[in-house]
Motif scaffolding. Sequence first.
Motif, PDB file in Angstrom:
ATOM      1  N   GLN A 171       0.820  -1.214   0.000  1.00 50.14           N
ATOM      2  CA  GLN A 171       0.000   0.000   0.000  1.00 50.14           C
ATOM      3  C   GLN A 171       0.856   1.267   0.000  1.00 50.14           C
ATOM      4  N   SER A 172       1.637   1.419  -1.062  1.00 54.40           N
ATOM      5  CA  SER A 172       2.576   2.545  -1.139  1.00 54.40           C
ATOM      6  C   SER A 172       2.395   3.381  -2.395  1.00 54.40           C
ATOM      7  N   PRO A 173       1.181   3.809  -2.714  1.00 55.31           N
ATOM      8  CA  PRO A 173       1.005   4.627  -3.923  1.00 55.31           C
ATOM      9  C   PRO A 173       1.746   5.950  -3.859  1.00 55.31           C
ATOM     10  N   ASP A 174       1.960   6.471  -2.629  1.00 55.65           N
ATOM     11  CA  ASP A 174       2.656   7.753  -2.513  1.00 55.65           C
ATOM     12  C   ASP A 174       4.143   7.629  -2.829  1.00 55.65           C
ATOM     13  N   LEU A 175       4.656   6.411  -2.848  1.00 56.47           N
ATOM     14  CA  LEU A 175       6.062   6.201  -3.201  1.00 56.47           C
ATOM     15  C   LEU A 175       6.243   5.890  -4.683  1.00 56.47           C
ATOM     16  N   ASN A 176       5.158   5.526  -5.357  1.00 57.53           N
ATOM     17  CA  ASN A 176       5.253   5.104  -6.749  1.00 57.53           C
ATOM     18  C   ASN A 176       4.941   6.260  -7.694  1.00 57.53           C
ATOM     19  N   PRO A 177       5.934   6.756  -8.434  1.00 56.55           N
ATOM     20  CA  PRO A 177       5.694   7.916  -9.308  1.00 56.55           C
ATOM     21  C   PRO A 177       4.734   7.635 -10.458  1.00 56.55           C
ATOM     22  N   ILE A 178       4.478   6.362 -10.774  1.00 57.00           N
ATOM     23  CA  ILE A 178       3.557   6.077 -11.878  1.00 57.00           C
ATOM     24  C   ILE A 178       2.135   6.516 -11.549  1.00 57.00           C
ATOM     25  N   ALA A 230      12.516  10.902   1.667  1.00 56.18           N
ATOM     26  CA  ALA A 230      12.699  11.800   2.808  1.00 56.18           C
ATOM     27  C   ALA A 230      11.361  12.075   3.493  1.00 56.18           C
ATOM     28  N   ALA A 231      10.298  12.229   2.709  1.00 54.75           N
ATOM     29  CA  ALA A 231       8.970  12.476   3.274  1.00 54.75           C
ATOM     30  C   ALA A 231       8.482  11.268   4.058  1.00 54.75           C
ATOM     31  N   ALA A 232       8.762  10.059   3.543  1.00 53.89           N
ATOM     32  CA  ALA A 232       8.359   8.845   4.250  1.00 53.89           C
ATOM     33  C   ALA A 232       9.096   8.701   5.574  1.00 53.89           C
ATOM     34  N   LEU A 233      10.379   9.092   5.579  1.00 54.10           N
ATOM     35  CA  LEU A 233      11.155   9.069   6.821  1.00 54.10           C
ATOM     36  C   LEU A 233      10.596  10.069   7.827  1.00 54.10           C
ATOM     37  N   LYS A 234      10.289  11.258   7.334  1.00 51.73           N
ATOM     38  CA  LYS A 234       9.751  12.303   8.213  1.00 51.73           C
ATOM     39  C   LYS A 234       8.403  11.901   8.802  1.00 51.73           C
ATOM     40  N   ALA A 235       7.597  11.184   7.988  1.00 58.07           N
ATOM     41  CA  ALA A 235       6.282  10.735   8.439  1.00 58.07           C
ATOM     42  C   ALA A 235       6.352   9.428   9.231  1.00 58.07           C
ATOM     43  N   LYS A 236       7.566   8.918   9.424  1.00 59.92           N
ATOM     44  CA  LYS A 236       7.786   7.665  10.162  1.00 59.92           C
ATOM     45  C   LYS A 236       6.972   6.510   9.557  1.00 59.92           C
ATOM     46  N   GLY A 237       6.936   6.493   8.222  1.00 57.18           N
ATOM     47  CA  GLY A 237       6.234   5.422   7.518  1.00 57.18           C
ATOM     48  C   GLY A 237       4.775   5.702   7.258  1.00 57.18           C
ATOM     49  N   GLY A 238       4.278   6.831   7.747  1.00 54.30           N
ATOM     50  CA  GLY A 238       2.876   7.197   7.540  1.00 54.30           C
ATOM     51  C   GLY A 238       2.663   7.810   6.162  1.00 54.30           C
ATOM     52  N   PRO A 239       1.443   8.221   5.850  1.00 53.64           N
ATOM     53  CA  PRO A 239       1.155   8.819   4.545  1.00 53.64           C
ATOM     54  C   PRO A 239       1.870  10.146   4.350  1.00 53.64           C
ATOM     55  N   THR A 240       2.202  10.436   3.106  1.00 59.26           N
ATOM     56  CA  THR A 240       2.885  11.684   2.779  1.00 59.26           C
ATOM     57  C   THR A 240       2.057  12.490   1.787  1.00 59.26           C
ATOM     58  N   LYS A 241       2.516  13.682   1.469  1.00 62.23           N
ATOM     59  CA  LYS A 241       1.785  14.558   0.550  1.00 62.23           C
ATOM     60  C   LYS A 241       1.811  14.031  -0.880  1.00 62.23           C
ATOM     61  N   TYR A 242       2.715  13.074  -1.159  1.00 60.82           N
ATOM     62  CA  TYR A 242       2.812  12.541  -2.518  1.00 60.82           C
ATOM     63  C   TYR A 242       1.699  11.529  -2.782  1.00 60.82           C
TER      64      TYR A 242
END
Length: 242
Positions: A171-178, A230-242
């Motif tokens: 469940q990582s759509p925020d990490l996938n640029p596609i 970097a955003a994923a690290l800052k969010a401690k694995g939580g959802p990010t703005k991406y």
Amino acid sequence: MSRTLHRMGYGSRRPVRTPLLSAVTKIKHLQFAQEHNDWTVKHWEKVMWSDESRFQLHHADGRVRIWQKQHESMHPTCMSTTLQAGGGSVMVWGMFSWHDLGPLIRVEQRLNSTTYLSIVADQVHPIMLMAYPNGDGFFQQDNAPCHGARIVQECFQEHEGDFTLLRWPPQSPDLNPIEHLWDEVKRAIRQLVPQPSNLTELDSAIHQAWCQVPRITFQHLVESMPRRIAAALKAKGGPTKY
């Protein structure tokens, strides 16, 4: 009412759509970010991204508006949680890298392990060999059940010397640029006048919009990966703005 909210510093925005993440999933997100924290853009240029997406013939996105102050988009009250689900009339599978857009394959009904195995054998393997002849490329796929099927995994194992399967957190759509490429295609289709009136026209519109995505667009998406990590690290694995 809207004027009052504006004076209070709020603005009308669509809520940020994020997957509903469990504690275990957040841990896996964080682990992935930690493992790839030192990857530069050059590393991410070696990745071939893939995904499936559905397109509705008559698009109705169920838009919801929320009132938020600036910089509040990631506050829990400004989010709309989503669960993985299907829907739509035309389903396509696609792949791309920093270097080029790959093919777009129409999938009839749903993507099962047999169909996906054909895609891997007929599309993924030869394209990976062509794009990364030294065997230093990575292929990314999400954790859909058909991707993890035994017959599919055996195919990847047979070709493990040709490329590496990137271990991907669930469940990582925020990490996938596609995901942003799908947004580009859907935006282009929404702007068509007249709109596609049948599945054949919709399928043609999808392929045309995909082929017309500017090179600078998908290259910038790949170049955003260090910021996503970097955003994923800052969010401690939580959802990010991406």
